[in-house]
Design a protein around this motif. Structure first.
Motif, mmCIF file in Angstrom:
data_model
loop_
_atom_site.group_PDB
_atom_site.id
_atom_site.type_symbol
_atom_site.label_atom_id
_atom_site.label_comp_id
_atom_site.label_asym_id
_atom_site.label_seq_id
_atom_site.Cartn_x
_atom_site.Cartn_y
_atom_site.Cartn_z
ATOM 1 N N VAL A 261 -5.714 10.388 -1.647
ATOM 2 C CA VAL A 261 -6.585 10.728 -0.520
ATOM 3 C C VAL A 261 -7.961 11.173 -1.026
ATOM 4 N N ASP A 262 -7.984 11.969 -2.089
ATOM 5 C CA ASP A 262 -9.273 12.389 -2.653
ATOM 6 C C ASP A 262 -10.068 11.188 -3.149
ATOM 7 N N MET A 263 -9.395 10.244 -3.777
ATOM 8 C CA MET A 263 -10.096 9.077 -4.324
ATOM 9 C C MET A 263 -10.634 8.160 -3.227
ATOM 10 N N ILE A 264 -9.854 7.914 -2.177
ATOM 11 C CA ILE A 264 -10.327 6.975 -1.141
ATOM 12 C C ILE A 264 -11.287 7.628 -0.145
ATOM 13 N N THR A 265 -11.404 8.951 -0.216
ATOM 14 C CA THR A 265 -12.385 9.644 0.631
ATOM 15 C C THR A 265 -13.530 10.210 -0.201
ATOM 16 N N SER B 9 -3.982 -3.894 -3.014
ATOM 17 C CA SER B 9 -3.345 -4.950 -3.800
ATOM 18 C C SER B 9 -1.953 -4.556 -4.300
ATOM 19 N N MET B 10 -1.543 -3.329 -4.041
ATOM 20 C CA MET B 10 -0.287 -2.799 -4.593
ATOM 21 C C MET B 10 0.814 -2.729 -3.543
ATOM 22 N N GLY B 11 2.049 -2.728 -4.027
ATOM 23 C CA GLY B 11 3.201 -2.324 -3.231
ATOM 24 C C GLY B 11 3.393 -0.841 -3.520
ATOM 25 N N LYS B 12 4.253 -0.554 -4.523
ATOM 26 C CA LYS B 12 4.380 0.830 -4.992
ATOM 27 C C LYS B 12 3.059 1.206 -5.643
ATOM 28 N N LEU B 13 2.565 2.398 -5.330
ATOM 29 C CA LEU B 13 1.272 2.812 -5.845
ATOM 30 C C LEU B 13 1.378 3.271 -7.299
ATOM 31 N N ASP B 14 0.407 2.825 -8.094
ATOM 32 C CA ASP B 14 0.322 3.114 -9.519
ATOM 33 C C ASP B 14 -0.871 4.057 -9.707
ATOM 34 N N ILE B 15 -0.591 5.316 -9.969
ATOM 35 C CA ILE B 15 -1.645 6.325 -10.056
ATOM 36 C C ILE B 15 -2.632 6.000 -11.168
ATOM 37 N N THR C 7 -11.192 2.063 -5.254
ATOM 38 C CA THR C 7 -9.837 2.624 -5.145
ATOM 39 C C THR C 7 -9.097 1.983 -3.980
ATOM 40 N N THR C 8 -9.766 1.817 -2.865
ATOM 41 C CA THR C 8 -9.135 1.206 -1.688
ATOM 42 C C THR C 8 -8.722 -0.227 -1.986
ATOM 43 N N CYS D 153 0.800 -1.233 0.000
ATOM 44 C CA CYS D 153 0.000 0.000 0.000
ATOM 45 C C CYS D 153 0.830 1.279 0.000
ATOM 46 N N GLY D 154 1.973 1.279 -0.665
ATOM 47 C CA GLY D 154 2.799 2.477 -0.728
ATOM 48 C C GLY D 154 3.773 2.638 0.421
#
Length: 160
Positions: free
Chosen positions: A124-128, A144-150, A138-139, A105-106
């Motif tokens: 933050v905008d997407m998960i809220t 499911s990620m390590g490094k976050l892929d925008i 989005t959550t 998760c980053g």
């Protein structure tokens, strides 16, 4: 409170100066400040580094050679807010190189064991999002990620 605000003290076991130089190399707007050394009164051998003041991306730190009694853990982490995927990739790569550990998760640990969260500003905008379906998609993608892929997070948010 003094107008100078907070300084974060990081406890190292003999690698304070090395770590300070490392962080200054990773972050922009960074510099090394005063270096405190032991004298004949101690606490270590005369001339050995006890503290190193440094700034990383405008945040003040003190690296302390405190000894092996305490180590870093995930209870404290630093968030790096990233404007785009290029910044996410930069910090992820720099901080996991040379002994760092990628996490979920980053999250990651650098080679000194310090925990970091490499976070795209948009996340933050997407998960809220008030639309709970978009936020949940989005959550799930983030989890499911390590490094976050925008781009992948945006696709999940959009329902693609």
């Amino acid at each position: 409170m003094a107008t100078q605000g907070f300084t974060t003290c990081l406890w190292f076991d003999g690698t304070a100066e090395e770590a300070a130089h490392y962080y200054v190399s990773v972050f922009k707007n960074s510099s090394i400040g005063r270096i405190g050394r032991s004298n004949e009164a101690g606490p270590g051998p005369a001339g050995s580094v006890v503290t190193v003041e440094f700034t990383a991306d405008g945040h003040r730190f003190l690296a302390l050679n405190g000894g092996p009694q305490f180590t870093f853990n995930e209870a404290i982490s630093f968030q790096i807010h990233c404007a785009d995927q290029q910044e996410v990739d930069h910090y992820w790569t720099k901080l996991t190189d040379d002994g760092g550990e990628p996490g979920p998760c980053g999250w990651l640990k650098d080679k000194y064991g310090v925990s970091w969260q490499v976070v795209p500003d948009e996340l933050v905008d997407m998960i809220t999002d008030p639309d709970q379906e978009k936020a949940a998609r989005t959550t799930r993608a983030m989890l499911s990620m390590g490094k976050l892929d925008i781009a992948a997070l945006k696709r999940a948010h959009a329902g693609e």
